[in-house]
Design an enzyme around this catalytic site. Structure first.
Site, PDB file in Angstrom:
ATOM      1  N   PRO A   2     -72.098  20.794 -12.038  1.00 32.17           N
ATOM      2  CA  PRO A   2     -70.657  20.897 -11.736  1.00 32.17           C
ATOM      3  C   PRO A   2     -70.206  22.355 -11.731  1.00 32.17           C
ATOM      4  O   PRO A   2     -70.515  23.100 -12.644  1.00 32.17           O
ATOM      5  CB  PRO A   2     -69.995  20.125 -12.883  1.00 32.17           C
ATOM      6  CG  PRO A   2     -71.069  19.277 -13.460  1.00 32.17           C
ATOM      7  CD  PRO A   2     -72.352  20.014 -13.244  1.00 32.17           C
ATOM      8  N   GLU A   3     -69.524  22.752 -10.662  1.00 31.35           N
ATOM      9  CA  GLU A   3     -68.988  24.109 -10.540  1.00 31.35           C
ATOM     10  C   GLU A   3     -67.462  24.018 -10.573  1.00 31.35           C
ATOM     11  O   GLU A   3     -66.904  22.968 -10.860  1.00 31.35           O
ATOM     12  CB  GLU A   3     -69.494  24.748  -9.239  1.00 31.35           C
ATOM     13  CG  GLU A   3     -71.027  24.761  -9.151  1.00 31.35           C
ATOM     14  CD  GLU A   3     -71.559  25.376  -7.869  1.00 31.35           C
ATOM     15  OE1 GLU A   3     -70.869  26.222  -7.269  1.00 31.35           O
ATOM     16  OE2 GLU A   3     -72.676  25.008  -7.456  1.00 31.35           O
TER      17      GLU A   3
END
Ligand code: ZN
Length: 274
Positions: A2-3
């Site tokens: 996840p960014e």
């Protein structure tokens, strides 16, 4: 992993679904995920507490509690933090459960356990690696083109590697670094110091455009990511380079190239990115 867009999507979901609801009980099922205090102490702090807001800093999610504590969550590679309104069977690798008033549950699940939870007692301190030294937020309205150009002045190093470096700019990882550089028409193999003013401005614009569009799409779901309601995102359908090595460039039709930068697989078009 996840960014920024994925963590921001989770943040928005939890702000809507969890804020204001009392935490009836809390159970840490795997002590390793609690990083800076005893799991029993975390359970005690969370019980009868409630979240008053959720913030994001880079890839960290910060849950403000009524007691003044802040629960900091990093999703790592495979972490998921999501609300289940009608509790169902626990998925494997569920490491923390908070029962909310009304019967819903907030669950933290993490197959690979690179993620983790921290509790802060005051303002952001130095006890969390990476959080204190983090660079500017790319979507901060205060980070104007002018600020960005000046900020990059005198900075150097491989461009893609620096975009992945959270100390330069917060929240960008392997997916969005490749997508942003493709949108800019700039090769990931360039040195940051070689960017002229026009290229720096292009980087500023495309970074903000791509991240904003990805948030609007609920983030990218490659393998594990789901939002705060357990739903996948949609931006993976709009990736133009990430995961597409050898496939046709959407602009020129030539096959996309691949290389490794900072140990991370990198995809780009040798023709369109200079
Ligand atoms: Zn191309």
């Amino acid at each position: 992993m996840p960014e920024l867009p994925e963590v921001e999507t989770v943040r928005r979901c939890l702000a809507a679904a969890v804020c204001g609801r009392r935490i009836v009980s809390c159970e840490v099922r795997h002590p390793d995920v609690v990083r800076n205090l005893e799991p029993a102490l975390l359970e005690e702090v969370l019980r009868n507490n409630r979240f008053t807001g959720f913030r994001r800093r880079g890839k960290y999610l910060l849950g403000d509690l009524e007691s003044g504590h802040v629960l900091v969550v990093h999703l790592g590679m495979t972490g998921r933090l999501f609300v289940v309104e009608t509790p169902c069977e626990l998925a494997p690798h569920t490491h923390l459960i908070m029962e909310l008033e009304g019967g819903a549950e907030l669950r933290f699940q993490d197959v690979r356990r690179f993620g983790g939870l921290y509790l802060l007692t005051g303002p952001l301190d130095h006890s969390i690696p990476g959080l204190a030294a983090m660079g500017p937020e790319p979507l901060d309205p205060g980070l104007t083109e002018e600020h960005w150009c000046r900020y990059l002045e005198g900075r150097r190093g491989n461009l893609k590697a620096r975009l992945l470096d959270q100390r330069l700019v917060a929240g960008i990882g392997n997916i969005y670094a490749d997508e942003i550089l493709f949108a800019c028409g700039i090769s990931p193999q360039r040195d940051l110091a070689s960017l002229n003013r026009v290229e720096r401005i292009r980087l500023h614009r495309q970074m903000r455009r791509i991240l904003t569009e990805a948030i609007d799409d609920g983030g990218s779901s490659i393998r594990d990511y789901v939002d705060g309601r357990g739903q996948p995102g949609g931006f993976q359908n709009r990736h133009r380079v990430y995961g597409r090595k050898g496939q046709a460039c959407t602009v020129c039709g030539r096959p996309l190239s691949g290389c490794r930068i900072s140990g991370r697989s990198t995809v780009f078009c040798e023709h369109c990115q200079r």
